[in-house]
Design a protein around this motif. Structure first.
Motif, PDB file in Angstrom:
ATOM      1  N   TYR A   1       0.815  -1.220   0.000  1.00  0.00           N
ATOM      2  CA  TYR A   1       0.000   0.000   0.000  1.00  0.00           C
ATOM      3  C   TYR A   1       0.852   1.275   0.000  1.00  0.00           C
ATOM      4  CZ  TYR A   1       0.980   0.136   5.033  1.00  0.00           C
ATOM      5  OH  TYR A   1       1.613   0.167   6.234  1.00  0.00           O
ATOM      6  N   ILE A   2       2.135   1.143   0.279  1.00  0.00           N
ATOM      7  CA  ILE A   2       2.965   2.349   0.324  1.00  0.00           C
ATOM      8  C   ILE A   2       3.049   2.980  -1.067  1.00  0.00           C
ATOM      9  CG2 ILE A   2       5.380   3.085   0.481  1.00  0.00           C
ATOM     10  CD1 ILE A   2       5.587   1.623   3.068  1.00  0.00           C
ATOM     11  N   SER A   3       2.684   4.253  -1.132  1.00  0.00           N
ATOM     12  CA  SER A   3       2.618   4.855  -2.457  1.00  0.00           C
ATOM     13  C   SER A   3       3.422   6.142  -2.572  1.00  0.00           C
ATOM     14  CB  SER A   3       1.159   5.119  -2.825  1.00  0.00           C
ATOM     15  OG  SER A   3       0.622   5.989  -1.840  1.00  0.00           O
ATOM     16  N   SER A   4       4.035   6.581  -1.485  1.00  0.00           N
ATOM     17  CA  SER A   4       4.852   7.797  -1.601  1.00  0.00           C
ATOM     18  C   SER A   4       6.283   7.497  -1.165  1.00  0.00           C
ATOM     19  CB  SER A   4       4.281   8.918  -0.739  1.00  0.00           C
ATOM     20  OG  SER A   4       4.608   8.699   0.632  1.00  0.00           O
ATOM     21  N   CYS A   5       7.211   8.274  -1.705  1.00  0.00           N
ATOM     22  CA  CYS A   5       8.620   8.103  -1.339  1.00  0.00           C
ATOM     23  C   CYS A   5       8.805   8.313   0.155  1.00  0.00           C
ATOM     24  CB  CYS A   5       9.488   9.102  -2.093  1.00  0.00           C
ATOM     25  SG  CYS A   5       9.598   8.729  -3.837  1.00  0.00           S
ATOM     26  N   LYS A   6       8.079   9.261   0.693  1.00  0.00           N
ATOM     27  CA  LYS A   6       8.232   9.581   2.099  1.00  0.00           C
ATOM     28  C   LYS A   6       7.881   8.365   2.973  1.00  0.00           C
ATOM     29  CE  LYS A   6       7.166  13.288   5.213  1.00  0.00           C
ATOM     30  NZ  LYS A   6       6.264  14.381   5.528  1.00  0.00           N
ATOM     31  N   GLN A   7       6.739   7.735   2.652  1.00  0.00           N
ATOM     32  CA  GLN A   7       6.348   6.526   3.404  1.00  0.00           C
ATOM     33  C   GLN A   7       7.359   5.414   3.186  1.00  0.00           C
ATOM     34  OE1 GLN A   7       2.606   5.941   1.377  1.00  0.00           O
ATOM     35  NE2 GLN A   7       1.472   6.180   3.290  1.00  0.00           N
ATOM     36  N   PHE A   8       7.800   5.307   1.938  1.00  0.00           N
ATOM     37  CA  PHE A   8       8.744   4.249   1.599  1.00  0.00           C
ATOM     38  C   PHE A   8      10.018   4.400   2.425  1.00  0.00           C
ATOM     39  CE2 PHE A   8      11.876   1.836  -0.606  1.00  0.00           C
ATOM     40  CZ  PHE A   8      11.187   0.801  -1.199  1.00  0.00           C
ATOM     41  N   LEU A   9      10.525   5.606   2.496  1.00  0.00           N
ATOM     42  CA  LEU A   9      11.775   5.842   3.219  1.00  0.00           C
ATOM     43  C   LEU A   9      11.604   5.658   4.722  1.00  0.00           C
ATOM     44  CD1 LEU A   9      13.281   8.816   1.196  1.00  0.00           C
ATOM     45  CD2 LEU A   9      13.939   6.416   1.101  1.00  0.00           C
ATOM     46  N   ALA A  10      10.414   5.965   5.222  1.00  0.00           N
ATOM     47  CA  ALA A  10      10.160   5.727   6.650  1.00  0.00           C
ATOM     48  C   ALA A  10      10.293   4.222   6.938  1.00  0.00           C
ATOM     49  CB  ALA A  10       8.779   6.243   7.039  1.00  0.00           C
ATOM     50  N   HIS A  11       9.770   3.412   6.006  1.00  0.00           N
ATOM     51  CA  HIS A  11       9.921   1.967   6.151  1.00  0.00           C
ATOM     52  C   HIS A  11      11.408   1.582   6.100  1.00  0.00           C
ATOM     53  CE1 HIS A  11       9.509  -2.365   5.177  1.00  0.00           C
ATOM     54  NE2 HIS A  11      10.467  -2.112   4.305  1.00  0.00           N
ATOM     55  N   CYS A  12      12.131   2.168   5.151  1.00  0.00           N
ATOM     56  CA  CYS A  12      13.555   1.831   4.991  1.00  0.00           C
ATOM     57  C   CYS A  12      14.333   2.126   6.269  1.00  0.00           C
ATOM     58  CB  CYS A  12      14.182   2.650   3.857  1.00  0.00           C
ATOM     59  SG  CYS A  12      13.482   2.275   2.246  1.00  0.00           S
ATOM     60  N   LYS A  13      14.043   3.274   6.834  1.00  0.00           N
ATOM     61  CA  LYS A  13      14.760   3.714   8.028  1.00  0.00           C
ATOM     62  C   LYS A  13      14.559   2.723   9.172  1.00  0.00           C
ATOM     63  CE  LYS A  13      14.766   7.701  11.094  1.00  0.00           C
ATOM     64  NZ  LYS A  13      14.389   9.113  11.200  1.00  0.00           N
ATOM     65  N   ASP A  14      13.345   2.206   9.307  1.00  0.00           N
ATOM     66  CA  ASP A  14      13.057   1.289  10.410  1.00  0.00           C
ATOM     67  C   ASP A  14      13.525  -0.125  10.143  1.00  0.00           C
ATOM     68  OD1 ASP A  14      11.909   3.295  11.816  1.00  0.00           O
ATOM     69  OD2 ASP A  14       9.857   2.842  11.158  1.00  0.00           O
ATOM     70  N   SER A  15      13.569  -0.527   8.887  1.00  0.00           N
ATOM     71  CA  SER A  15      13.775  -1.958   8.667  1.00  0.00           C
ATOM     72  C   SER A  15      15.133  -2.310   8.053  1.00  0.00           C
ATOM     73  CB  SER A  15      12.643  -2.511   7.790  1.00  0.00           C
ATOM     74  OG  SER A  15      12.807  -2.055   6.470  1.00  0.00           O
ATOM     75  N   TRP A  16      15.957  -1.320   7.767  1.00  0.00           N
ATOM     76  CA  TRP A  16      17.280  -1.597   7.169  1.00  0.00           C
ATOM     77  C   TRP A  16      18.050  -2.609   8.020  1.00  0.00           C
ATOM     78  CZ3 TRP A  16      20.264  -1.257   3.041  1.00  0.00           C
ATOM     79  CH2 TRP A  16      21.659  -1.205   3.155  1.00  0.00           C
ATOM     80  N   ASP A  17      18.540  -3.637   7.362  1.00  0.00           N
ATOM     81  CA  ASP A  17      19.251  -4.695   8.074  1.00  0.00           C
ATOM     82  C   ASP A  17      20.521  -5.050   7.301  1.00  0.00           C
ATOM     83  OD1 ASP A  17      20.148  -6.957   9.332  1.00  0.00           O
ATOM     84  OD2 ASP A  17      18.233  -8.051   9.233  1.00  0.00           O
ATOM     85  N   ARG A  18      21.656  -4.683   7.874  1.00  0.00           N
ATOM     86  CA  ARG A  18      22.948  -4.939   7.217  1.00  0.00           C
ATOM     87  C   ARG A  18      23.161  -6.416   6.900  1.00  0.00           C
ATOM     88  NH1 ARG A  18      27.113  -1.532  11.038  1.00  0.00           N
ATOM     89  NH2 ARG A  18      26.819   0.543  10.106  1.00  0.00           N
ATOM     90  N   GLU A  19      22.601  -7.266   7.779  1.00  0.00           N
ATOM     91  CA  GLU A  19      22.820  -8.709   7.600  1.00  0.00           C
ATOM     92  C   GLU A  19      22.229  -9.224   6.290  1.00  0.00           C
ATOM     93  OE1 GLU A  19      24.463 -10.684   9.806  1.00  0.00           O
ATOM     94  OE2 GLU A  19      24.890  -8.899  11.028  1.00  0.00           O
ATOM     95  N   LEU A  20      21.259  -8.505   5.763  1.00  0.00           N
ATOM     96  CA  LEU A  20      20.571  -8.983   4.556  1.00  0.00           C
ATOM     97  C   LEU A  20      21.276  -8.561   3.259  1.00  0.00           C
ATOM     98  CD1 LEU A  20      16.842  -8.226   5.542  1.00  0.00           C
ATOM     99  CD2 LEU A  20      18.041 -10.432   5.626  1.00  0.00           C
ATOM    100  N   ILE A  21      22.242  -7.682   3.377  1.00  0.00           N
ATOM    101  CA  ILE A  21      22.886  -7.162   2.157  1.00  0.00           C
ATOM    102  C   ILE A  21      23.648  -8.297   1.451  1.00  0.00           C
ATOM    103  CG2 ILE A  21      24.546  -5.487   1.230  1.00  0.00           C
ATOM    104  CD1 ILE A  21      24.201  -3.903   3.873  1.00  0.00           C
ATOM    105  N   PRO A  22      23.345  -8.555   0.189  1.00  0.00           N
ATOM    106  CA  PRO A  22      24.081  -9.617  -0.509  1.00  0.00           C
ATOM    107  C   PRO A  22      25.542  -9.218  -0.716  1.00  0.00           C
ATOM    108  CG  PRO A  22      22.240  -8.767  -1.859  1.00  0.00           C
ATOM    109  CD  PRO A  22      22.351  -7.886  -0.658  1.00  0.00           C
TER     110      PRO A  22
END
Ligand code: GLU
Ligand code: ZN
Length: 287
Positions: A262-283
């Motif tokens: 449902y996320i449709s704006s960059c602002k919402q998208f980045l809010a998600h990124c900020k909370d869920s960024w996980d270094r362990e997942l980086i390939p």
């Protein structure tokens, strides 16, 4: 303020933002924000032969269209010559700098991957010559957050490298190290095409008594032809009208968890990124 995380995105304005550079922008932004840090933008415009005048403006406009805003004024390396000269003076005072008259052609004819030190003791005058830094034979080791322990012997891999080209033009290795130190950058998060430049940068940091930032090298976006996406391989500029989809693609390439549909704006998208960024997942390898 001690030890506050300060990160940066440092594009060279050789063309508009493309899918590959957005990965570095988003990855460096998310890592900084997740750690309560600041995120700076530095335009690395020290190579007039490769740069176009509008590219810097286009990159910034495009970052803004993706809602990626710097926490301080954007800086430009073309303003920083005096700082680079100061660093060169420092190296010169340590007798670590020498002028080189070798041509590309003469070096190619040697079929050697490193510069063999031809001009080391020839005491050429500096004017209109490139300048190399004299390095010793020690191994350089560092820990990359994604790639783990890395060791490189710079004298074998590249040899005394260029810190100022004829022109004069300051070399990327010098400018990046001086500015990362001046801006108190604590974390360098960038594409893994620069992993093999890191040891050279550490050599300079040590000679100049600068602190060593932490390094995190991100996967590269690969085009259909299997080559790294870049202006040289014909990467298309991002369509700023499709910013959320661009962010989604970059986020996926970083191995991160998809935000809700449902996320449709960059602002919402980045809010998600900020909370869920996980270094362990980086390939570790490029996608
Ligand atoms: N300006 C460099 C580039 O665009 C990146 C510098 C860095 O992140 O260290 O390739
Ligand atoms: Zn030479």
């Amino acid at each position: 303020m001690t030890n506050q995380y300060i990160g940066r995105f440092a594009p060279s304005p050789t063309g508009p933002l493309h899918a590959g550079s957005l990965v570095s922008a988003l990855g460096s932004w998310a890592d900084a924000k997740r750690h309560g840090g600041k995120w700076l933008i530095r335009i690395e415009d020290i190579d007039p032969q490769r740069e176009t005048p509008e590219a810097a403006t286009r990159i910034i406009t495009s970052l803004e269209a993706h809602h990626l805003f710097a926490d301080e004024n954007i800086t430009y390396q073309h303003d920083n010559s005096h700082h680079y000269d100061k660093a060169l003076n420092e190296l010169r005072a340590q007798n670590k700098l020498y002028a080189c008259t070798c041509t590309r052609k003469s070096l190619r004819a040697l079929h050697q991957s490193n510069y063999p030190g031809t001009c080391r003791n020839l005491r050429h005058t500096e004017e209109d010559r490139s300048l190399r830094v004299l390095i010793d034979a020690a191994d350089i080791s560092f820990k990359d957050i994604t790639h783990g322990d890395v060791t490189e012997n710079v004298s074998q891999s590249v040899g005394d490298f260029i810190v100022r080209r004829r022109g004069p033009f300051y070399a990327y290795q010098l400018a990046v190290v001086v500015d990362d130190a001046r801006q108190n950058i604590t974390h360098v998060v960038r594409g893994s095409d620069l992993l093999d430049n890191t040891a050279r940068q550490i050599v300079l940091q040590r000679l100049l008594h600068y602190p060593q930032p932490e390094y995190l090298h991100l996967p590269l976006a690969i085009g259909n032809d299997g080559r790294k996406l870049s202006k040289q391989t014909g990467a298309q500029p991002l369509d700023d009208n499709d910013a959320v989809s661009n962010l989604r693609a970059a986020w996926r390439l970083l191995g991160q968890i998809d935000p809700p549909e449902y996320i449709s704006s960059c602002k919402q998208f980045l809010a998600h990124c900020k909370d869920s960024w996980d270094r362990e997942l980086i390939p570790k390898v490029s996608a």
